[in-house]
Design a protein around this motif. Structure first.
Motif, PDB file in Angstrom:
ATOM      1  N   THR A  11     -66.693  40.546  14.023  1.00  0.00           N
ATOM      2  CA  THR A  11     -65.331  40.219  14.423  1.00  0.00           C
ATOM      3  C   THR A  11     -65.149  38.709  14.434  1.00  0.00           C
ATOM      4  OG1 THR A  11     -65.250  42.203  15.794  1.00  0.00           O
ATOM      5  CG2 THR A  11     -63.598  40.491  16.217  1.00  0.00           C
ATOM      6  N   ASP A  12     -64.216  38.231  13.643  1.00  0.00           N
ATOM      7  CA  ASP A  12     -63.962  36.796  13.565  1.00  0.00           C
ATOM      8  C   ASP A  12     -62.799  36.419  14.469  1.00  0.00           C
ATOM      9  OD1 ASP A  12     -65.936  36.110  11.721  1.00  0.00           O
ATOM     10  OD2 ASP A  12     -64.695  36.807  10.050  1.00  0.00           O
ATOM     11  N   GLU A  13     -63.055  35.533  15.412  1.00  0.00           N
ATOM     12  CA  GLU A  13     -61.996  34.976  16.245  1.00  0.00           C
ATOM     13  C   GLU A  13     -61.877  33.497  15.879  1.00  0.00           C
ATOM     14  OE1 GLU A  13     -62.741  35.705  20.330  1.00  0.00           O
ATOM     15  OE2 GLU A  13     -62.770  37.895  20.127  1.00  0.00           O
ATOM     16  N   ASP A  14     -61.114  33.245  14.839  1.00  0.00           N
ATOM     17  CA  ASP A  14     -60.997  31.885  14.336  1.00  0.00           C
ATOM     18  C   ASP A  14     -60.064  31.094  15.255  1.00  0.00           C
ATOM     19  OD1 ASP A  14     -61.246  29.688  12.808  1.00  0.00           O
ATOM     20  OD2 ASP A  14     -60.052  30.398  11.128  1.00  0.00           O
ATOM     21  N   SER A  15     -60.648  30.286  16.116  1.00  0.00           N
ATOM     22  CA  SER A  15     -59.860  29.510  17.069  1.00  0.00           C
ATOM     23  C   SER A  15     -60.542  28.157  17.264  1.00  0.00           C
ATOM     24  CB  SER A  15     -59.741  30.254  18.404  1.00  0.00           C
ATOM     25  OG  SER A  15     -61.039  30.497  18.939  1.00  0.00           O
ATOM     26  N   THR A  16     -59.936  27.337  18.083  1.00  0.00           N
ATOM     27  CA  THR A  16     -60.480  26.008  18.374  1.00  0.00           C
ATOM     28  C   THR A  16     -61.145  26.020  19.745  1.00  0.00           C
ATOM     29  OG1 THR A  16     -58.751  24.955  17.052  1.00  0.00           O
ATOM     30  CG2 THR A  16     -59.932  23.564  18.610  1.00  0.00           C
ATOM     31  N   PHE A  17     -62.351  25.484  19.825  1.00  0.00           N
ATOM     32  CA  PHE A  17     -63.067  25.411  21.091  1.00  0.00           C
ATOM     33  C   PHE A  17     -63.809  24.083  21.167  1.00  0.00           C
ATOM     34  CE2 PHE A  17     -65.862  27.334  18.000  1.00  0.00           C
ATOM     35  CZ  PHE A  17     -67.091  26.725  18.218  1.00  0.00           C
ATOM     36  N   THR A  18     -64.171  23.685  22.372  1.00  0.00           N
ATOM     37  CA  THR A  18     -64.836  22.406  22.575  1.00  0.00           C
ATOM     38  C   THR A  18     -66.334  22.600  22.757  1.00  0.00           C
ATOM     39  OG1 THR A  18     -64.613  22.439  24.981  1.00  0.00           O
ATOM     40  CG2 THR A  18     -62.765  21.511  23.697  1.00  0.00           C
ATOM     41  N   ILE A  19     -67.057  21.520  22.523  1.00  0.00           N
ATOM     42  CA  ILE A  19     -68.502  21.540  22.738  1.00  0.00           C
ATOM     43  C   ILE A  19     -68.808  21.790  24.207  1.00  0.00           C
ATOM     44  CG2 ILE A  19     -70.525  20.026  22.809  1.00  0.00           C
ATOM     45  CD1 ILE A  19     -70.110  21.156  20.091  1.00  0.00           C
ATOM     46  N   ASP A  20     -68.016  21.192  25.099  1.00  0.00           N
ATOM     47  CA  ASP A  20     -68.230  21.393  26.529  1.00  0.00           C
ATOM     48  C   ASP A  20     -68.125  22.872  26.905  1.00  0.00           C
ATOM     49  OD1 ASP A  20     -68.631  18.726  27.046  1.00  0.00           O
ATOM     50  OD2 ASP A  20     -66.519  18.309  27.401  1.00  0.00           O
ATOM     51  N   GLU A  21     -67.120  23.549  26.344  1.00  0.00           N
ATOM     52  CA  GLU A  21     -66.938  24.963  26.631  1.00  0.00           C
ATOM     53  C   GLU A  21     -68.119  25.772  26.114  1.00  0.00           C
ATOM     54  OE1 GLU A  21     -63.617  28.490  25.771  1.00  0.00           O
ATOM     55  OE2 GLU A  21     -63.383  26.475  24.903  1.00  0.00           O
ATOM     56  N   MET A  22     -68.601  25.453  24.928  1.00  0.00           N
ATOM     57  CA  MET A  22     -69.733  26.162  24.364  1.00  0.00           C
ATOM     58  C   MET A  22     -70.990  25.966  25.220  1.00  0.00           C
ATOM     59  SD  MET A  22     -71.664  25.488  20.732  1.00  0.00           S
ATOM     60  CE  MET A  22     -72.396  24.001  21.436  1.00  0.00           C
ATOM     61  N   LEU A  23     -71.248  24.696  25.636  1.00  0.00           N
ATOM     62  CA  LEU A  23     -72.432  24.412  26.444  1.00  0.00           C
ATOM     63  C   LEU A  23     -72.350  25.096  27.803  1.00  0.00           C
ATOM     64  CD1 LEU A  23     -72.922  20.617  25.633  1.00  0.00           C
ATOM     65  CD2 LEU A  23     -74.273  22.534  24.781  1.00  0.00           C
ATOM     66  N   LYS A  24     -71.149  25.144  28.373  1.00  0.00           N
ATOM     67  CA  LYS A  24     -70.974  25.771  29.684  1.00  0.00           C
ATOM     68  C   LYS A  24     -71.294  27.260  29.615  1.00  0.00           C
ATOM     69  CE  LYS A  24     -67.461  26.728  33.201  1.00  0.00           C
ATOM     70  NZ  LYS A  24     -66.039  26.583  33.578  1.00  0.00           N
ATOM     71  N   ARG A  25     -70.761  27.947  28.601  1.00  0.00           N
ATOM     72  CA  ARG A  25     -71.002  29.381  28.468  1.00  0.00           C
ATOM     73  C   ARG A  25     -72.483  29.649  28.192  1.00  0.00           C
ATOM     74  NH1 ARG A  25     -66.335  32.645  25.190  1.00  0.00           N
ATOM     75  NH2 ARG A  25     -64.497  31.619  26.075  1.00  0.00           N
TER      76      ARG A  25
END
Length: 627
Positions: free
Chosen positions: A458-472
């Protein structure tokens, strides 16, 4: 000497030749084959004009008769080598006269000169006469005759051999016409030269009228062009299941049985028929195979290069409707810097597509297995991560209940003041705040788990930040980090906000896999810091995970990301890095890499192209303001 019937035939032939010459001169482009046929027609005209003159000249006027004979010589002696040139050009597809072809005219030109100067040496005629029985030939006649006979016989042999090797119906028709056209004048010339029969002077010219007519039919009616041999060589260089050869004007020249079964029978395609005549109205509206083919040919003509496209073909088989796929290549055939035709090649890629689909399905199943295995590893950590905030909320509720009971008991107590109640309410708010924080923490964990539980396809093509990725990632790996005695340390420029375009869950899965490998490696060294570093250059964004474990064994370095290798023994599947590399390539167009840590251990990284990355300065929020 020249009968009235022969006279009428020659005059009609002369008028037809003159009209043909005028039409040919007006033609914008002529192939070498057409030019040679034009020369043959002109030679025949030169041959019959003196015969018309002889009809009106007295037989007793030997000087005038010799003059007419000299004028006939070019037409008579040049026709056989021109006929041989037509056969050779037909077979080998020459567009220019080669030295070998030009050499064929040495003896005929010498024959013409000897004939014109015969009174000086008598090599052609020792005694010239208009009566066949009174002529005494000179010694050179044998040379000229052998040359003419050799040209005619060579042309017949060359064409016959070509017809036997290439059993196309159109080839057989053309070869038969060429062979028969050369056989008639050959037989008549031999009889006229070596027989004592009284043969009229018009016999040989009459016999050469047959090659003129039959060659014209082969060239202009059956479209005998000089691109077929080149097309044959082109096709032999390409191993294909089907092919089609068309002229520059879209005339079908040749095709094989596979093409006939695929397209020819369905669309009425046949040799010596224009491809455009096979198109119907529904073909244009539905963009069928023949419409795509014609469109590709026009595109190849405009681009003067090979055009490739994929064509799906549906056929009715015994076990139902079958769909086959072909890669179609349309290549121009260039002669003398001009496009003379096109060859269309059809390569069956049905099995290849099935194999690729099976490989893709297998890879998707492997990725799904790795995702489920990863989720299974997180179940224990999830229970621990949720247990702590749940117990915290439970403790907060108990504390609030105690405060509520205290308030109820003090309602009738006169010594309890308003300030005492405010203090109790303040403590309640503090416990409520702790419950909100624990609830937010659980919400973050649930959001991260939910994202990773989604199907990997499933592709959820959206914009996200590095901070959000590291937090999760930190939330998901918290328990595994604690269990391994490790701590995740991040290194990146926090004055820059880095955003990426893509599916955050895919990248989190890759990063968590690298962290899990690093925790396992570092656990063997007693735990410690695992560094996640974010940096970038003009081409790529780099995300790396550095540990201080035992490093990667030299015997598996070359196989990393290419095969399923693991250093965890029975505790590992070997899918992690392999699938992670596939995800980075397929979802982000990037690469995975590995290098040794100078301080001991390993560094695994991801490089993502900058076109998916946006870097900007962090906008600081203003302090204070309205509440």
């Amino acid at each position: 000497m020249v009968s009235n019937l022969s006279m009428v035939i020659f005059i009609c032939a002369l008028v037809a030749i003159i009209a043909f010459v005028i039409w040919s001169v007006r033609s914008k482009r002529m192939h070498l084959l057409h030019k040679l046929y034009l020369c043959l027609a002109v030679c025949y005209a030169i041959w019959i004009i003196p015969l018309i003159g002889i009809r009106f000249t007295s037989p007793d006027n030997k000087a005038m008769m010799f003059f007419w004979d000299c004028l006939m010589q070019p037409g008579g002696v040049l026709s056989p080598p021109i006929y041989l040139c037509i056969a050779i050009v037909f077979i080998y597809g020459y567009e220019k006269m080669t030295r070998g072809l030009k050499a064929l005219f040495i003896v005929p030109v010498l024959t013409i000169l000897i004939s014109w100067t015969n009174p000086l040496h008598h090599l052609q005629y020792q005694v010239f006469s208009t009566v066949r029985s009174e002529i005494v030939f000179g010694p050179y006649v044998i040379v000229g005759g052998i040359c003419s006979y050799a040209c005619l016989m060579a042309a017949i042999i060359v064409v016959a051999r070509f017809a036997l090797k290439n059993r196309s119906v159109l080839y057989l028709k053309q070869s038969l016409l060429l062979a028969v056209s050369g056989l008639c004048p050959l037989v008549v010339s031999i009889i006229a030269t070596f027989s004592r029969m009284e043969i009229p002077i018009t016999a040989t010219p009459m016999s050469f009228m047959i090659p003129l007519i039959l060659n014209g039919i082969a060239i202009y009616q059956l479209h005998l062009l000089d691109i077929r041999p080149i097309a044959n060589r082109h096709i032999l260089d390409w191993i294909s299941d089907g092919y089609l050869v068309v002229s520059d004007k879209g005339l079908v020249i040749s095709y094989n049985r596979r093409f006939a079964s695929l397209f020819a029978s369905e669309y009425g395609i046949a040799e010596n028929r224009y491809l455009g005549d096979c198109v119907r109205e529904e073909d244009i509206s539905k963009k069928t195979a023949i419409y795509n083919m014609i469109t590709a040919i026009e595109a190849s003509r405009e681009a003067n290069s090979t055009i490739s496209y994929e064509q799906a073909v549906t056929s009715q088989e015994e076990d139902g409707v079958q769909k086959s796929y072909y890669v179609t290549d349309v290549s121009p055939l260039v002669l003398n810097d001009k496009i003379a035709g096109f060859v269309v090649l059809f390569k069956d890629v049905t099995q290849l597509k099935k194999s690729m689909r099976q490989l893709q399905d297998s890879q998707e199943r492997m990725m799904e297995q790795e995702r489920l295995a990863f989720l299974g590893q997180m179940i224990g950590g999830l229970a621990h991560n949720l247990k702590t905030p749940i117990m915290g909320i439970s403790g907060c509720i108990s504390a609030v209940e105690a405060l509520v009971d205290e308030c109820e008991e003090s309602l009738t107590d006169s010594q309890v003041t308003e300030e005492d109640y405010r203090e109790i309410y303040g403590e309640m708010r503090e416990w409520f705040q702790k419950m909100r924080e624990s609830s937010a923490y659980m919400s973050d964990i649930i959001t991260a788990i939910k994202g990773q539980a989604a199907n990997v396809n499933t592709d959820e093509d959206s914009t996200f930040t590095i901070d959000e990725m590291l937090k999760r990632s930190m939330l998901l790996m918290r328990h595994e980090l604690l269990s391994g005695g490790c701590r995740m340390v991040t290194e990146y420029d926090q004055t820059k906000e880095i955003t990426l375009r893509g599916d955050i869950n895919n990248l989190i899965q890759v990063l968590d896999n690298l962290l899990s490998n690093a925790i396992y490696a570092q656990k063997q060294a007693g735990g410690g810091d695992i560094t996640v570093k974010i940096d970038y250059d003009e081409e790529s964004l780099h995300i790396s995970v550095k540990d201080r474990g035992p490093g990667v064994s030299p015997n598996v370095k070359d196989r990393l990301f290419k095969a399923m290798v693991t250093s965890k023994g029975t505790m590992g599947t070997g899918l992690g890095l392999y699938i992670s590399s596939a995800v980075v390539r397929g979802k982000f167009g990037g690469i995975m890499w590995h290098e040794d840590n100078p301080e001991g251990g390993a560094v695994f990284g991801i490089s993502i192209p900058r076109n998916l990355v946006h870097i900007s300065n962090v906008v600081k929020k203003k302090e204070g303001g309205a509440n």
